[in-house]
Structures are given as structure tokens and as C-alpha cells.
Design an enzyme around this catalytic site. Sequence first.
Site, PDB file in Angstrom:
ATOM      1  N   SER A  91      12.122  31.258  -5.280  1.00 56.83           N
ATOM      2  CA  SER A  91      11.654  32.003  -5.994  1.00 56.83           C
ATOM      3  C   SER A  91      12.509  32.065  -7.399  1.00 56.83           C
ATOM      4  O   SER A  91      13.016  30.894  -7.976  1.00 56.83           O
ATOM      5  CB  SER A  91      11.141  32.886  -5.492  1.00 56.83           C
ATOM      6  OG  SER A  91       9.946  33.387  -5.799  1.00 56.83           O
TER       7      SER A  91
ATOM      8  N   GLU B  61       2.072  25.261  -1.611  1.00 63.68           N
ATOM      9  CA  GLU B  61       2.678  26.632  -1.817  1.00 63.68           C
ATOM     10  C   GLU B  61       2.084  26.645  -3.890  1.00 63.68           C
ATOM     11  O   GLU B  61       1.904  25.536  -3.939  1.00 63.68           O
ATOM     12  CB  GLU B  61       3.988  27.295  -1.545  1.00 63.68           C
ATOM     13  CG  GLU B  61       4.973  26.273  -2.111  1.00 63.68           C
ATOM     14  CD  GLU B  61       5.885  27.348  -2.400  1.00 63.68           C
ATOM     15  OE1 GLU B  61       6.525  27.702  -3.252  1.00 63.68           O
ATOM     16  OE2 GLU B  61       7.398  26.660  -1.984  1.00 63.68           O
TER      17      GLU B  61
ATOM     18  N   HIS C 243       5.569  30.252   0.687  1.00 63.49           N
ATOM     19  CA  HIS C 243       6.088  30.272  -0.477  1.00 63.49           C
ATOM     20  C   HIS C 243       7.901  30.497   0.440  1.00 63.49           C
ATOM     21  O   HIS C 243       7.972  32.318   1.187  1.00 63.49           O
ATOM     22  CB  HIS C 243       5.957  31.510  -1.916  1.00 63.49           C
ATOM     23  CG  HIS C 243       6.636  31.886  -2.539  1.00 63.49           C
ATOM     24  ND1 HIS C 243       7.308  30.821  -3.733  1.00 63.49           N
ATOM     25  CD2 HIS C 243       7.469  32.586  -2.389  1.00 63.49           C
ATOM     26  CE1 HIS C 243       7.887  30.799  -4.465  1.00 63.49           C
ATOM     27  NE2 HIS C 243       7.905  32.501  -4.097  1.00 63.49           N
TER      28      HIS C 243
END
Length: 350
Positions: A173, A272, A302
Amino acid sequence: MTVTSNGERVKHVSAQRTPSLHRAVSLRSRAVLLGARFGVKPFVSAWMAAPGLPWPTGWVDEAARWLPRPRHTQIGEIVLPHCRAEWARAERSGTARAILYFHGGAFLTCGLNTHRALVSCLSRSADAPVLSVGYRMLPRYPISSAVADALDGYRWLCETGYGDGDIVVAGDSAGGYLAFMTALSIPAVGLPKPAGVVAISPLTDIRPDRAGRGKAARCSVFPPQAAAVFARYVARAQSRITVDGEPGPLASPVAEDVRDLPPVMIHAGADELLRGDAELMTDRLRASGVPCDLHLWQGQVHAFAVAAHATPESRRAIGMIGQFVQDVTAHHHSPRNRRPSTTTALAVAS
């Protein structure tokens, strides 16, 4: 997609664009998906309604402090110039190569505690120790401070004895953003080039005017407009933070010159929100001649690999990442244990 007018080049780039799609979805992953949809997504929606409020984002990592420590893994604390880090080495793993890891959490939350299990699994899978960096975060510090902390972690590994082609930078991320920005920033500070980059559900575009992506309606963690809301939040937060009297600089990996990056592996959920970021970065890399493997996983949340050994899919992804790390560092033919052990590395840090 950037292509030349040469027909063969267009065909080559288009063929490479096809990702590896993993279709099977385990019962455990389905349970995680439901938990995220009904347990995490409502909180993200609440944050989106008022991102400027003083949300207690630090509680996530504090709560994770009470999780069981990974078994059969040596973990020691490292003090970098502006943040803490952890040096983790799974039992019987070698020290010929190393991973520099950055946790996700939108530059707002998570930390060393939330990602300790993943770091341990990566160490075992890659046959390498991992330096996990607890970088400075928003809203107190600009994202450029997180990049500086990431570079400090890379510099520490180099001072410990790792050299050209021994280190793979990785993250999930927001940590995926840091992995790319670290690799892109290394030439300017004169450090050895990394052997590879690994990004899990990476954020690659934080421009406030981002458009055409971030609309995955089936995402179990983020509402469709979360990425755009976050990009605007980051722009506002950065404008309030000054570095040497100026607003903190803000850059997106997809907008940088990526031609000199090492081989890259990217994993993301097929449904996602940040799938578009992963695909866009893959396009940029491949069009620039950088080898990039993109893996899309159906039915996964995610940053699903953070689940470590909790689901079959996360275990498979970590296994693939471990093999990638070994492959991109293998050409140096380093003896298995010529690099410092955890104890030696801690001695260097002190």
C-alpha cells in the site's frame, strides 16, 4: 500506455501487459473478505466524511502490540536517525541478501507491530533478514520525511555490509509507494542500486487530480472514491507542513523516470481499489524496458499478503515474493552466511 510507432514494439508491450490472474479463492480468504467489508470499510467511510478530524490512527499499531510474537524469528530494535526499525531474521535463514520493508496504512496508521508476522514470513521465504522501518507519518510529518526515513534504512543496510545487488526494497500500500520512491531516490544519494522492488497493492499516484482510477465498486476495504479523497487530503496536509520554509515536496512514482529501476514484482487484489495503480505502474515500467511481473488475485482484500500465514493465498504470494528475492540476488553468488548475523547487525547499529 507509451509505445513507439514500431508495430513489433506495440505488440511486445501489449503482450507483456497481460497479468498473471490467480482465480482460486479459499474459505479463509472469503471470511477475511467479509470481515473487511463489514468491519473495516465502515471506518474508512467515516474517515472519508471528515478526514481533517484528529482520528486516533495510532491505536491500530498499539493494539497489534499484543499480538503473539512470531515464533522462530530473531527480532531486534534498530534506531535510525529519525525513527525506529526492526531487524528480523527467521530461524535458519541466511544473511547473503536482505529485504528493506515498509508497512502500509495510508501514511496514517499501522506500523512495526501490525506487520511483524508478514516480515517474519518474508524472512523465511526469501532466506534473508528483513529491516522493517517505522517511518514518520502524516499528519505531523510530510511524506518526504517517510522517504527520508526509508533511505536511512537503506543506508543502514549498506553500512552494515550489504552492497550492490544484495538488497530488495518492498512494501504494501503506502509502503509500496515508499519502495518505489526509495529505489528512485537511491542514485541521487550515491548508494548502491537495489536488486529488485516488490510492491503489494501499491499506491503509485498521489496527485490530487488523479482521474480514471480508484473506482473499484467491489473493493471490500475502500469505497469507490477513497483514493481521490486521500489524494486531496495528502495535498492539503502537505501544504500545511513546511520543510526548510517550503511545503513538503510531493511526488508520484508513476510520474517519475523509471527507466533505471531494477526488476519489479507487483501483487494486488483483482477487485481492489488500487488495482488501477498497480496496472498503471506496470504499464510505465514495461514501456520503459523494466521487467515487471504483475499478479492479480481474485477474491483478495487490499494488501492481502499482510495476513501472512493466515490464508493459503497470502502464503502463496509470500512464497512467490521470496523466490523473486532469491532470483534477483542470485547472480552475485554470495556465500550463504557471509553477511552479518542479527547480533552483529545490532552491534553496528549501537
